[in-house]
Design a protein around this motif. Structure first.
Motif, short mmCIF file in Angstrom:
data_model
loop_
_atom_site.label_atom_id
_atom_site.label_comp_id
_atom_site.label_asym_id
_atom_site.label_seq_id
_atom_site.Cartn_x
_atom_site.Cartn_y
_atom_site.Cartn_z
N UNK A 292 0.83 -1.20 0.00
CA UNK A 292 0.00 0.00 0.00
C UNK A 292 0.87 1.25 0.00
N UNK A 293 1.94 1.25 0.79
CA UNK A 293 2.83 2.41 0.85
C UNK A 293 3.48 2.71 -0.50
N UNK A 294 3.79 1.64 -1.25
CA UNK A 294 4.51 1.81 -2.51
C UNK A 294 3.60 1.81 -3.74
N UNK A 295 2.30 1.61 -3.53
CA UNK A 295 1.37 1.49 -4.67
C UNK A 295 1.17 2.83 -5.35
N UNK A 296 1.01 2.80 -6.67
CA UNK A 296 0.70 4.00 -7.42
C UNK A 296 -0.64 4.56 -6.94
N UNK A 297 -1.60 3.68 -6.72
CA UNK A 297 -2.90 4.06 -6.16
C UNK A 297 -3.11 3.25 -4.89
N UNK A 298 -2.81 3.80 -3.72
CA UNK A 298 -2.87 3.02 -2.48
C UNK A 298 -4.28 2.73 -1.98
N UNK A 299 -5.29 3.47 -2.43
CA UNK A 299 -6.64 3.33 -1.88
C UNK A 299 -7.21 1.92 -2.06
N UNK A 300 -7.12 1.30 -3.25
CA UNK A 300 -7.68 -0.06 -3.40
C UNK A 300 -7.04 -1.08 -2.47
N UNK A 301 -5.71 -1.03 -2.31
CA UNK A 301 -5.05 -1.96 -1.39
C UNK A 301 -5.52 -1.71 0.04
N UNK A 302 -5.75 -0.45 0.36
CA UNK A 302 -6.29 -0.12 1.68
C UNK A 302 -7.64 -0.76 1.91
N UNK A 303 -8.47 -0.82 0.86
CA UNK A 303 -9.77 -1.47 1.00
C UNK A 303 -9.60 -2.97 1.26
N UNK A 304 -8.66 -3.60 0.57
CA UNK A 304 -8.44 -5.02 0.80
C UNK A 304 -7.98 -5.26 2.24
N UNK A 305 -7.06 -4.44 2.72
CA UNK A 305 -6.57 -4.59 4.10
C UNK A 305 -7.73 -4.45 5.09
N UNK A 306 -8.58 -3.46 4.88
CA UNK A 306 -9.70 -3.24 5.80
C UNK A 306 -10.65 -4.42 5.80
N UNK A 307 -10.93 -4.99 4.64
CA UNK A 307 -11.83 -6.14 4.57
C UNK A 307 -11.26 -7.33 5.32
N UNK A 308 -9.95 -7.55 5.17
CA UNK A 308 -9.31 -8.68 5.86
C UNK A 308 -9.26 -8.42 7.36
N UNK A 309 -8.82 -7.22 7.74
CA UNK A 309 -8.67 -6.90 9.17
C UNK A 309 -10.00 -6.98 9.91
N UNK A 310 -11.07 -6.56 9.26
CA UNK A 310 -12.37 -6.52 9.93
C UNK A 310 -13.22 -7.75 9.63
N UNK A 311 -12.57 -8.81 9.13
CA UNK A 311 -13.24 -10.09 8.92
C UNK A 311 -14.54 -9.93 8.12
N UNK A 312 -14.44 -9.27 6.98
CA UNK A 312 -15.62 -8.99 6.17
C UNK A 312 -15.81 -9.98 5.02
N UNK A 313 -15.07 -11.09 5.06
CA UNK A 313 -15.17 -12.08 3.97
C UNK A 313 -16.57 -12.62 3.78
N UNK A 314 -17.21 -13.03 4.87
CA UNK A 314 -18.55 -13.61 4.73
C UNK A 314 -19.56 -12.60 4.21
N UNK A 315 -19.66 -11.39 4.78
CA UNK A 315 -20.61 -10.42 4.22
C UNK A 315 -20.32 -10.09 2.75
#
Length: 437
Positions: A292-315
């Motif tokens: 995310x720090x090195x990404x050209x567009x960090x926002x999408x990777x941030x969304x993936x991290x948030x989904x994983x961290x907040x256990x949003x796989x099932x929803x």
């Protein structure tokens, strides 16, 4: 005709359709009829028991970990997603030599451990209907197991361990044969039938010859074939094509002055429910934060991290499933998801979805052809085609069979329950060996 025990008394039997997505149980009465086992309680969904487990830390639990299954697992997880671990579709690893154990709260669980705990909860929520089980239990199994290079012998060993305390006399029968036996009850004259069973992990076919009612041997299996592609794969296609681009797929990051593509392995894992559930580790999240720090567009990777961290796989996957079902009724649908601080939406058309699964449908049709070849029959020799399983409702699948057999030969119904009914009835037959794998 029903099974006869050593005392000359006809026996009841239990049919267990342990599915990738849902599990259904039926009990025959020893007189040629069967009924579904309904589950009871505030979270119950009738006879459909979701094939899912939820674990959470609790002092009174086994090894300090408590668990529940089915719709109760979903309710527990949704109540406290960050403090629980949710596992579904674990049947897909039954035949996988690469799967040894899953670490849940740092405790190892083999496939058979997950299976035993799942069945314990299933019995608990049956309201006593499964406390006194018949000694004969007929268990459905796919014709072809899911996964890369599946090992059927390994799956059988794991099933035996999983079911050791569930039945005295275990028999394994191809799942579409259970549906065939159930469907044969509707027929009033001889017929050669093709059964297509669309599950969560596999699509299976059986060709069966049905004799006239009252015959000593009503059904005769002729051939079977299958492929490890079904509803879960269709969900993965939606995730890959619709969701992952919103989470960084196709993006780039900077490394030593160069622009590189973000590694695809993270997206492969995210698109596979069994792997997604295991991505919430310190190592994986640290790697994603560096990206995310090195990404050209960090926002999408941030969304993936948030989904994983907040256990949003099932929803998230639940939202994907809703879109898939909506596209069975409409030409376009809106994908919407909100959770874990992430809000995404996208429009999808039925034509797009059908394009995404086109290669999968070709492989499914090839498996169907393999079943016909094994039976030594052309499509014209099939009198009736019975489609069962949730994905049989997808219009592209329906069109495939109409093109090959004509709409007038196709029958549906009992998409989630026909297999369990048929397995229970097969359990009554005295020549059950002709049905086993």
């Amino acid at each position: 005709m029903s099974a006869v025990d050593h005392r000359g008394v006809r026996e009841a039997a239990l049919g267990l359709d342990f599915g990738t997505t849902n599990t259904v149980v039926a009990r025959s009465d020893g007189q040629g009829a069967s009924r579904l086992i309904d589950f009871v309680g505030t979270e119950a969904t009738g006879a459909i028991f979701r094939s899912a487990l939820c674990f959470w830390e609790e002092e009174g639990g086994w090894n300090g970990i408590a668990h529940d299954a089915g719709p109760w697992a979903i309710a527990e997880y949704l109540q406290s997603p960050l403090d629980s671990r949710f596992v579904q579709s674990f049947k897909t690893v039954a035949a996988s030599p690469s799967f040894e154990r899953a670490l849940i709260f740092n405790k190892p669980y083999r496939f058979e451990d997950l299976g035993r705990l799942f069945l314990q909860s299933l019995v608990k929520h049956a309201g006593g209907a499964l406390d006194d089980r018949p000694r004969r239990v007929v268990v459905g199994r796919p014709v072809e197991y899911a996964g890369a290079r599946p090992d059927p012998a390994l799956a059988r060993e794991r099933y035996d361990l999983m079911l050791a305390a569930f039945g005295v006399e275990l028999h394994y029968v191809y799942e579409p044969l259970g549906a065939a036996y159930s469907y044969a009850e509707r027929l009033d004259q001889p017929a050669t039938i093709l059964i297509a069973d669309f599950g969560g992990g596999t699509t299976d076919f059986s060709v069966v010859r049905v004799a006239e009612p009252g015959s000593a041997r009503r059904c005769t299996p002729l051939a079977a074939a299958g492929v490890g592609i079904a509803g879960d794969r269709f969900d993965q296609r939606i995730v890959t094509q619709l969701v992952l681009p919103l989470l960084g797929k196709g993006g780039q990051y900077r490394s030593f002055g160069k622009l590189l593509d973000i590694p695809g392995g993270y997206f492969t894992d995210f698109a596979d429910w069994s792997r997604l559930a295991m991505m919430r580790t310190r190592k994986t999240l640290e790697e994603l934060r560096r990206l995310q720090r090195d990404a050209v567009d960090p926002a999408p990777i941030g969304r993936m991290i948030a989904l994983i961290e907040h256990e949003q796989g099932f929803p998230l996957y639940d939202a994907v499933g809703r879109v898939k079902r909506a596209l069975s009724d409409a030409e376009h649908a809106e994908f919407r998801f909100s959770g874990g601080g992430v809000d995404v939406e996208a429009e999808v058309t039925r034509a797009q979805f059908e394009g995404w699964i086109a290669d999968d449908l070709m492989r499914i049709e090839a498996a169907m052809d393999a079943a016909l070849v094994k039976a030594g029959l052309e499509a014209e020799a099939i009198d009736r085609v019975f489609l069962t399983g949730g994905s049989s409702l997808i219009p592209a699948i329906r069109r495939l069979f109409e093109r090959r057999f004509g709409a007038e030969r196709i029958a549906t119904g009992g998409e989630l329950t026909s297999i369990a009914h048929g397995l229970a009835l097969i359990g009554e037959t005295p020549d059950i060996a002709q049905w086993t794998d």
